[in-house]
Design a protein around this motif. Structure first.
Motif, PDB file in Angstrom:
ATOM      1  N   ASP A  12       0.847  -1.178   0.000  1.00 12.73           N
ATOM      2  CA  ASP A  12       0.000   0.000   0.000  1.00 12.73           C
ATOM      3  C   ASP A  12       0.894   1.243   0.000  1.00 12.73           C
ATOM      4  N   PRO A  13       0.414   2.358  -0.575  1.00 18.75           N
ATOM      5  CA  PRO A  13       1.196   3.604  -0.468  1.00 18.75           C
ATOM      6  C   PRO A  13       1.578   3.915   0.981  1.00 18.75           C
ATOM      7  N   VAL A  14       0.735   3.490   1.925  1.00 19.52           N
ATOM      8  CA  VAL A  14       1.035   3.716   3.342  1.00 19.52           C
ATOM      9  C   VAL A  14       2.389   3.096   3.705  1.00 19.52           C
ATOM     10  N   LEU A  41       5.243   5.199   1.996  1.00 21.22           N
ATOM     11  CA  LEU A  41       5.422   6.495   2.661  1.00 21.22           C
ATOM     12  C   LEU A  41       6.051   6.304   4.038  1.00 21.22           C
ATOM     13  N   THR A  42       5.644   5.235   4.721  1.00 23.50           N
ATOM     14  CA  THR A  42       6.212   4.976   6.047  1.00 23.50           C
ATOM     15  C   THR A  42       7.715   4.712   5.929  1.00 23.50           C
ATOM     16  N   PHE A  96       9.743   5.899   3.673  1.00 25.32           N
ATOM     17  CA  PHE A  96      10.414   7.195   3.459  1.00 25.32           C
ATOM     18  C   PHE A  96      10.418   8.020   4.737  1.00 25.32           C
ATOM     19  N   ARG A  97       9.292   8.009   5.423  1.00 26.09           N
ATOM     20  CA  ARG A  97       9.202   8.785   6.664  1.00 26.09           C
ATOM     21  C   ARG A  97      10.249   8.317   7.681  1.00 26.09           C
ATOM     22  N   ARG A 134      -0.435   1.976  -8.478  1.00 30.58           N
ATOM     23  CA  ARG A 134      -0.293   2.745  -7.235  1.00 30.58           C
ATOM     24  C   ARG A 134       0.985   3.567  -7.243  1.00 30.58           C
ATOM     25  N   THR A 177       2.734   4.599  -9.784  1.00 33.65           N
ATOM     26  CA  THR A 177       2.677   5.709 -10.748  1.00 33.65           C
ATOM     27  C   THR A 177       1.951   6.902 -10.143  1.00 33.65           C
ATOM     28  N   LEU A 178       0.827   6.648  -9.464  1.00 35.43           N
ATOM     29  CA  LEU A 178       0.109   7.765  -8.842  1.00 35.43           C
ATOM     30  C   LEU A 178       0.901   8.335  -7.670  1.00 35.43           C
ATOM     31  N   LEU A 179       1.592   7.458  -6.964  1.00 38.20           N
ATOM     32  CA  LEU A 179       2.336   7.911  -5.784  1.00 38.20           C
ATOM     33  C   LEU A 179       3.484   8.856  -6.148  1.00 38.20           C
ATOM     34  N   ASN A 181       3.343  11.372  -7.910  1.00 38.67           N
ATOM     35  CA  ASN A 181       2.821  12.741  -7.770  1.00 38.67           C
ATOM     36  C   ASN A 181       2.973  13.233  -6.336  1.00 38.67           C
ATOM     37  N   VAL A 182       2.714  12.328  -5.389  1.00 38.94           N
ATOM     38  CA  VAL A 182       2.791  12.695  -3.975  1.00 38.94           C
ATOM     39  C   VAL A 182       4.258  12.918  -3.585  1.00 38.94           C
TER      40      VAL A 182
END
Ligand code: SF4
Ligand code: SF4
Lengths: 330, 143
Positions: B43-45, B48-49, B51-52, B80, B82-84, B86-87
């Motif tokens: 999941d993107p979660v 991101l975690t 990276f965080r 997912r 590809t969209l991520l 952008n974030v």
């Protein structure tokens, strides 16, 4: 109202304080919007602070005993030392703290400022914005000496914070602003001692899609081949927005708003925030949106991805300060 | 000053990566390795975690196109990611720091090499700070 409650003496009334921090005033407005019913509320409690409507001073609160206020309602985000100080004072004097509105609950729209540093914001606002004329480069300071006197201003923090990043919060009432019927429900639950477990959101526990009148029109598998923005198309007022390729945050947003945006043919923007146990509703939504995308190859996928204009504005319009990447305790 | 080795978090699907090799051997050679069942579970979660928590790069090893054990988990992962991008861009995290590689290596011999290649790419971008990507981005912009 019971006879016992009606006959309560002034001194028996529970003390309630309403405070705004970094707020637009909309959250106070929604309290006023419970209309004549507000009189009932005002009669059943002893309002000790409401800066937007009543003339009480902060030092009145400072003089109160710890826990003397039964309910402290706080709206707005925390961005400066003044906000933090007031929030801490309210926590000390209140038995129950209610984070009121998206800003207090999640940081709110002002939280999108966290995509820039404080330094960047000051430089833009006081120097670089095309409408600024400031040859001397004047910029607010926390202390300034003038005629032998020292003037002070609150210190702006590095980022926008939700209330619970600064003080312990007992309840959350989301919305931008929360709708009057939920405000009344929350206050009634408080007066009748029927508040749920600490930490609860005083709104629905379902996702907006579960209560949305358009849900029936949502196909089992939504397939998006092009993403359109709401102002670019004439959206069918009966069909699920996502099935029309229009981004709607309903799947990742708590219900309870009364579908007010959907009912005027505007997709959900997420002001009620995440549902229980979701760590980052923006990331969760992204995951769901990705699965709806129907592209044959990588190039097609990239094309659709580019059509998501302002990704952060969609995913984190109200919640950037509590997102995985941004969250930070004060 | 000696440069710190970039921290690469590697997620890999067990169905194509290292299922014949010994997990201990692979783990000994890959510092931040998270074997999973199907990249469609990522999941993107999770990304991101990573990276965080200070990852300099995230490498995801999935099964070859058309070979997903669950039909299209790898394709879901690609969507997912590809969209991520952008974030990540908004946080000042370069696209090169997140990579999906579809392929297969049952014994997992090539996995350390793939991680090393990713580390080399990421090293060229310089380090990133884990807990405050925004500040980092602003600093970069003022230079
Ligand atoms: S939650 Fe909305 S209405 Fe309330 S203060 Fe913030 S921006 Fe204003
Ligand atoms: S995505 Fe939006 S329009 Fe569709 S069912 Fe959910 S809330 Fe309603």
């Amino acid at each position: 109202m019971t006879a016992a409650k009606k006959g309560r003496k002034m001194t028996d009334k529970k003390k309630v304080a309403i405070l705004w921090l970094g707020s637009c005033g909309g959250c106070d407005e929604t309290i006023v919007d419970i209309n004549e019913l507000i009189l009932g509320v005002v009669n059943s409690v002893d309002l000790v602070l409401w800066p937007v409507a009543l003339d009480f001073k902060y030092h009145h609160i400072e003089k109160m005993a710890d826990g003397e206020i039964a309910l402290g309602i706080i709206n707005g985000h925390v961005r400066n030392s003044d906000h933090a100080e007031m929030a801490r004072l309210m926590r000390q004097k209140s038995q129950v703290i209610l984070a009121f509105g998206a800003c207090a609950c999640f940081g709110g729209t002002p939280g999108l400022a966290n995509l820039r540093s404080k330094e960047d914001i000051f430089r833009w606002v006081y120097q670089e914005a095309p409408t600024v004329i400031n040859p001397k480069g004047v910029c607010p300071q926390t202390t300034t000496s003038l005629d032998g006197k020292e003037l002070t201003l609150p210190e702006m923090f590095e980022s926008v914070h939700s209330l619970d990043q600064v003080i312990d919060v007992d309840y959350y009432l989301p919305g931008c602003p929360p709708p009057p019927y939920l405000v009344l429900k929350a206050i009634t639950a408080f007066l009748e001692d029927t508040l749920p477990a600490k930490g609860s959101s005083l709104a629905s526990h379902k996702a907006l899609c579960d209560t949305c009148p358009r849900n029936a029109s949502k196909p089992n598998k939504v397939s998006i081949t092009e993403i359109k923005r709401i102002h670019e198309v004439e959206a069918d007022p009966t069909k699920c927005f996502l099935s029309q390729g229009i981004i709607c945050m309903g799947p990742a947003t708590r219900s309870g708003c009364g579908e007010s945006c959907i009912n005027i043919n505007i997709p959900c923007r997420g002001c009620f925030g995440h549902i229980e146990l979701v760590a980052d509703s923006g990331a969760k939504f992204l995951s769901g949106l990705a699965s709806m995308i129907d592209a044959d190859d990588e190039a097609g996928l990239e094309k659709i991805s580019e059509q998501v204009r302002d990704t952060m504005g969609y995913l984190y319009r109200f919640s950037l300060p509590i997102s995985i990447m941004n969250q930070k305790k004060l | 000053m000696k440069e710190k080795e970039p921290k690469i978090v590697c997620f890999s699907c067990r169905f194509s990566w290292g299922y014949l090799g010994s997990e201990e051997d692979i783990a000994a050679r890959l510092e931040n390795w998270i074997p999973i069942i199907c990249t469609g579970k990522i999941d993107p979660v999770h990304i991101l975690t990573a990276f965080r928590q200070g990852a300099d790069g995230v490498l995801i090893l999935g099964c070859p196109e058309g070979d997903c054990h669950y039909q299209d988990g790898n394709i879901e992962a690609r969507k997912r990611i590809t969209l991520l991008y952008n974030v990540l861009k908004s946080y000042g995290i370069e696209r090169e720091r997140l990579k999906l590689h579809l392929g297969a290596d049952p014994v997992g011999k090539t996995m350390p090499q793939l991680v090393k290649e990713m580390a080399d790419t990421v090293r060229k971008l310089g380090p990133r700070s884990g807990d405050n990507p925004i500040q980092k981005k602003s600093a970069a912009r003022t230079k």
